[in-house]
Structures are given as structure tokens and as C-alpha cells.
Scaffold this motif. Structure first.
Motif, PDB file in Angstrom:
ATOM      1  N   LEU A 112       0.794  -1.228   0.000  1.00 34.15           N
ATOM      2  CA  LEU A 112       0.000   0.000   0.000  1.00 34.15           C
ATOM      3  C   LEU A 112       0.829   1.282   0.000  1.00 34.15           C
ATOM      4  O   LEU A 112       0.432   2.265  -0.633  1.00 34.15           O
ATOM      5  CB  LEU A 112      -0.952   0.007   1.195  1.00 34.15           C
ATOM      6  N   ILE A 113       1.952   1.305   0.679  1.00 36.17           N
ATOM      7  CA  ILE A 113       2.753   2.535   0.748  1.00 36.17           C
ATOM      8  C   ILE A 113       3.160   3.019  -0.643  1.00 36.17           C
ATOM      9  O   ILE A 113       2.903   4.172  -0.993  1.00 36.17           O
ATOM     10  CB  ILE A 113       3.967   2.357   1.683  1.00 36.17           C
ATOM     11  N   PRO A 114       3.789   2.166  -1.478  1.00 42.50           N
ATOM     12  CA  PRO A 114       4.137   2.654  -2.820  1.00 42.50           C
ATOM     13  C   PRO A 114       2.912   3.030  -3.655  1.00 42.50           C
ATOM     14  O   PRO A 114       2.957   3.973  -4.442  1.00 42.50           O
ATOM     15  CB  PRO A 114       4.876   1.480  -3.464  1.00 42.50           C
ATOM     16  N   SER A 115       1.806   2.309  -3.460  1.00 39.70           N
ATOM     17  CA  SER A 115       0.593   2.618  -4.220  1.00 39.70           C
ATOM     18  C   SER A 115       0.070   4.006  -3.885  1.00 39.70           C
ATOM     19  O   SER A 115      -0.264   4.790  -4.786  1.00 39.70           O
ATOM     20  CB  SER A 115      -0.490   1.586  -3.928  1.00 39.70           C
ATOM     21  N   PHE A 116      -0.005   4.331  -2.607  1.00 39.96           N
ATOM     22  CA  PHE A 116      -0.502   5.648  -2.206  1.00 39.96           C
ATOM     23  C   PHE A 116       0.432   6.768  -2.647  1.00 39.96           C
ATOM     24  O   PHE A 116      -0.021   7.825  -3.085  1.00 39.96           O
ATOM     25  CB  PHE A 116      -0.721   5.716  -0.700  1.00 39.96           C
ATOM     26  N   TRP A 154      11.132   6.408  -6.690  1.00 42.17           N
ATOM     27  CA  TRP A 154      10.112   5.461  -6.260  1.00 42.17           C
ATOM     28  C   TRP A 154      10.110   4.194  -7.097  1.00 42.17           C
ATOM     29  O   TRP A 154       9.663   3.140  -6.631  1.00 42.17           O
ATOM     30  CB  TRP A 154       8.729   6.114  -6.221  1.00 42.17           C
ATOM     31  N   LEU A 155      10.600   4.249  -8.315  1.00 40.12           N
ATOM     32  CA  LEU A 155      10.748   3.038  -9.107  1.00 40.12           C
ATOM     33  C   LEU A 155      11.729   2.093  -8.417  1.00 40.12           C
ATOM     34  O   LEU A 155      11.465   0.900  -8.249  1.00 40.12           O
ATOM     35  CB  LEU A 155      11.240   3.387 -10.512  1.00 40.12           C
ATOM     36  N   VAL A 156      12.849   2.640  -7.971  1.00 38.85           N
ATOM     37  CA  VAL A 156      13.848   1.846  -7.253  1.00 38.85           C
ATOM     38  C   VAL A 156      13.305   1.417  -5.884  1.00 38.85           C
ATOM     39  O   VAL A 156      13.457   0.262  -5.475  1.00 38.85           O
ATOM     40  CB  VAL A 156      15.160   2.649  -7.104  1.00 38.85           C
ATOM     41  N   ALA A 157      12.656   2.330  -5.174  1.00 39.50           N
ATOM     42  CA  ALA A 157      12.114   2.013  -3.851  1.00 39.50           C
ATOM     43  C   ALA A 157      11.045   0.920  -3.935  1.00 39.50           C
ATOM     44  O   ALA A 157      11.014   0.015  -3.090  1.00 39.50           O
ATOM     45  CB  ALA A 157      11.544   3.267  -3.203  1.00 39.50           C
ATOM     46  N   CYS A 158      10.191   0.985  -4.943  1.00 34.08           N
ATOM     47  CA  CYS A 158       9.140  -0.028  -5.091  1.00 34.08           C
ATOM     48  C   CYS A 158       9.738  -1.405  -5.364  1.00 34.08           C
ATOM     49  O   CYS A 158       9.195  -2.419  -4.923  1.00 34.08           O
ATOM     50  CB  CYS A 158       8.175   0.352  -6.210  1.00 34.08           C
ATOM     51  N   THR A 159      10.848  -1.437  -6.077  1.00 33.18           N
ATOM     52  CA  THR A 159      11.535  -2.702  -6.292  1.00 33.18           C
ATOM     53  C   THR A 159      12.002  -3.271  -4.961  1.00 33.18           C
ATOM     54  O   THR A 159      11.870  -4.475  -4.708  1.00 33.18           O
ATOM     55  CB  THR A 159      12.733  -2.504  -7.244  1.00 33.18           C
ATOM     56  N   GLY A 160      12.536  -2.412  -4.109  1.00 29.61           N
ATOM     57  CA  GLY A 160      12.944  -2.854  -2.781  1.00 29.61           C
ATOM     58  C   GLY A 160      11.775  -3.349  -1.957  1.00 29.61           C
ATOM     59  O   GLY A 160      11.870  -4.376  -1.268  1.00 29.61           O
TER      60      GLY A 160
END
Length: 66
Positions: free
Chosen positions: A15-19, A47-53
Motif C-alpha cells: 500500500l505505501i508505494p501505491s498511495f 520510487w521506481l527503485v524504492a518499489c523494487t525494494g
């Protein structure tokens, strides 16, 4: 880790990356710039890199479930 805690963590990892990505009006601006890139573009790249993490953490927790 308890089952309920695990599900809460898994939900937050999704949910965090989605929001953040749905909150375009929050980061739809030009400044501050980073290496000449407007904020909007470098924030998206970050956020592309963070979402991968986030996904790798999610996958690791699901894998350790058994």
C-alpha cells in the motif's frame, strides 16, 4: 512472527508505494532539481527503485512463510 503481524507488514509493503504513486498532485512540481531533472521526474525514478525494494522485501517475507 505472528500471522496477523505478517499480514499487516505485507499490506503496508504493497500500500505505501501505491498511495505515494497515486498522490501526483503532491509531487507535481519543477523544483527542487537534481542533476538538472525536475522534481517530478527524479521523484518518480526514486520510487521506481524504492518499489523494487518493497517488492523484494514482500517476496522474502512470503517465501519465509513456510
Amino acid at each position: 512472527m505472528h500471522s496477523k503481524t505478517r499480514y499487516v507488514i505485507l499490506a503496508l509493503l504493497i500500500l505505501i508505494p501505491s498511495f505515494v504513486n497515486l498522490g501526483v498532485p503532491i509531487y507535481n512540481m519543477d523544483s527542487p532539481e537534481l542533476f538538472g531533472l525536475p522534481f517530478f521526474y527524479w521523484f518518480q525514478t526514486f520510487w521506481l527503485v524504492a518499489c523494487t525494494g518493497f517488492y523484494f522485501m514482500y517476496a522474502k517475507i512470503v517465501e519465509n512463510k513456510s
